[in-house]
Design a protein around this motif. Sequence first.
Motif, PDB file in Angstrom:
ATOM      1  N   ILE A 143       1.736  21.700 -38.439  1.00 36.16           N
ATOM      2  CA  ILE A 143       2.892  21.025 -39.033  1.00 36.16           C
ATOM      3  C   ILE A 143       2.843  21.115 -40.556  1.00 36.16           C
ATOM      4  CG2 ILE A 143       4.037  18.785 -39.308  1.00 36.16           C
ATOM      5  CD1 ILE A 143       3.213  18.231 -36.354  1.00 36.16           C
ATOM      6  N   LEU A 144       1.650  20.980 -41.143  1.00 38.17           N
ATOM      7  CA  LEU A 144       1.520  21.112 -42.591  1.00 38.17           C
ATOM      8  C   LEU A 144       1.880  22.512 -43.080  1.00 38.17           C
ATOM      9  CD1 LEU A 144      -1.722  19.106 -43.415  1.00 38.17           C
ATOM     10  CD2 LEU A 144       0.631  18.553 -44.049  1.00 38.17           C
ATOM     11  N   LYS A 145       1.701  23.518 -42.240  1.00 36.34           N
ATOM     12  CA  LYS A 145       2.068  24.888 -42.589  1.00 36.34           C
ATOM     13  C   LYS A 145       3.540  24.963 -42.989  1.00 36.34           C
ATOM     14  CE  LYS A 145       1.581  29.436 -42.585  1.00 36.34           C
ATOM     15  NZ  LYS A 145       1.059  30.091 -43.750  1.00 36.34           N
ATOM     16  N   LEU A 161      -0.976  31.992 -31.687  1.00 39.07           N
ATOM     17  CA  LEU A 161      -1.613  31.046 -32.608  1.00 39.07           C
ATOM     18  C   LEU A 161      -2.633  30.167 -31.898  1.00 39.07           C
ATOM     19  CD1 LEU A 161       1.406  29.989 -34.819  1.00 39.07           C
ATOM     20  CD2 LEU A 161      -0.666  31.153 -35.600  1.00 39.07           C
ATOM     21  N   ASP A 162      -2.291  29.686 -30.704  1.00 39.21           N
ATOM     22  CA  ASP A 162      -3.233  28.853 -29.954  1.00 39.21           C
ATOM     23  C   ASP A 162      -4.510  29.616 -29.612  1.00 39.21           C
ATOM     24  OD1 ASP A 162      -1.853  26.498 -30.058  1.00 39.21           O
ATOM     25  OD2 ASP A 162      -1.637  26.282 -27.888  1.00 39.21           O
ATOM     26  N   ALA A 163      -4.363  30.882 -29.283  1.00 36.85           N
ATOM     27  CA  ALA A 163      -5.533  31.689 -28.929  1.00 36.85           C
ATOM     28  C   ALA A 163      -6.390  32.025 -30.141  1.00 36.85           C
ATOM     29  CB  ALA A 163      -5.081  32.971 -28.238  1.00 36.85           C
ATOM     30  N   LEU A 210      -2.933  20.641 -34.521  1.00 40.59           N
ATOM     31  CA  LEU A 210      -1.529  20.246 -34.514  1.00 40.59           C
ATOM     32  C   LEU A 210      -1.075  19.836 -35.919  1.00 40.59           C
ATOM     33  CD1 LEU A 210       1.160  19.369 -33.186  1.00 40.59           C
ATOM     34  CD2 LEU A 210       0.059  17.176 -32.714  1.00 40.59           C
ATOM     35  N   LEU A 211      -1.857  19.001 -36.573  1.00 39.41           N
ATOM     36  CA  LEU A 211      -1.497  18.551 -37.915  1.00 39.41           C
ATOM     37  C   LEU A 211      -1.449  19.712 -38.907  1.00 39.41           C
ATOM     38  CD1 LEU A 211      -3.545  15.232 -38.093  1.00 39.41           C
ATOM     39  CD2 LEU A 211      -1.088  15.510 -37.670  1.00 39.41           C
TER      40      LEU A 211
END
Length: 118
Positions: A41-43, A25-27, A37-38
């Motif tokens: 978290i909303l996912k 995911l980061d890549a 980041l937000l």
Amino acid sequence: MSDQVTPTTPPTDLWTSIDDLWRWLDANQAHGDREGLLLRILKLSEEVGEVAQAVIGATGQNPRKGTTHTWEDVQSELCDVVITALVALRTLTPDAREVFAERLGRVWERSVGDAQVS
């Protein structure tokens, strides 16, 4: 050609899988830093909504649609919630495994642990 090796089967270790998903995911994220980041978290809210939709569909609560899901669909959606939450936790801290284990221990102690003392 990419230097990354894509495994053909997921690791059996939960936290290895979570780390792999986090790295992937980061890549491949569209937004970085605080916004990324937000959004990660909303996912979690989106996934919880899918659980609700599956329960409504499994119970046929929408008379216009009828029964649209199975209880196996609900199980899958609940797994998605857990995976999404653990990846979000891993995004917040590289010590996600320890943070989760500590929290699980506290929750266990105040519920099951207290019941065993009685």
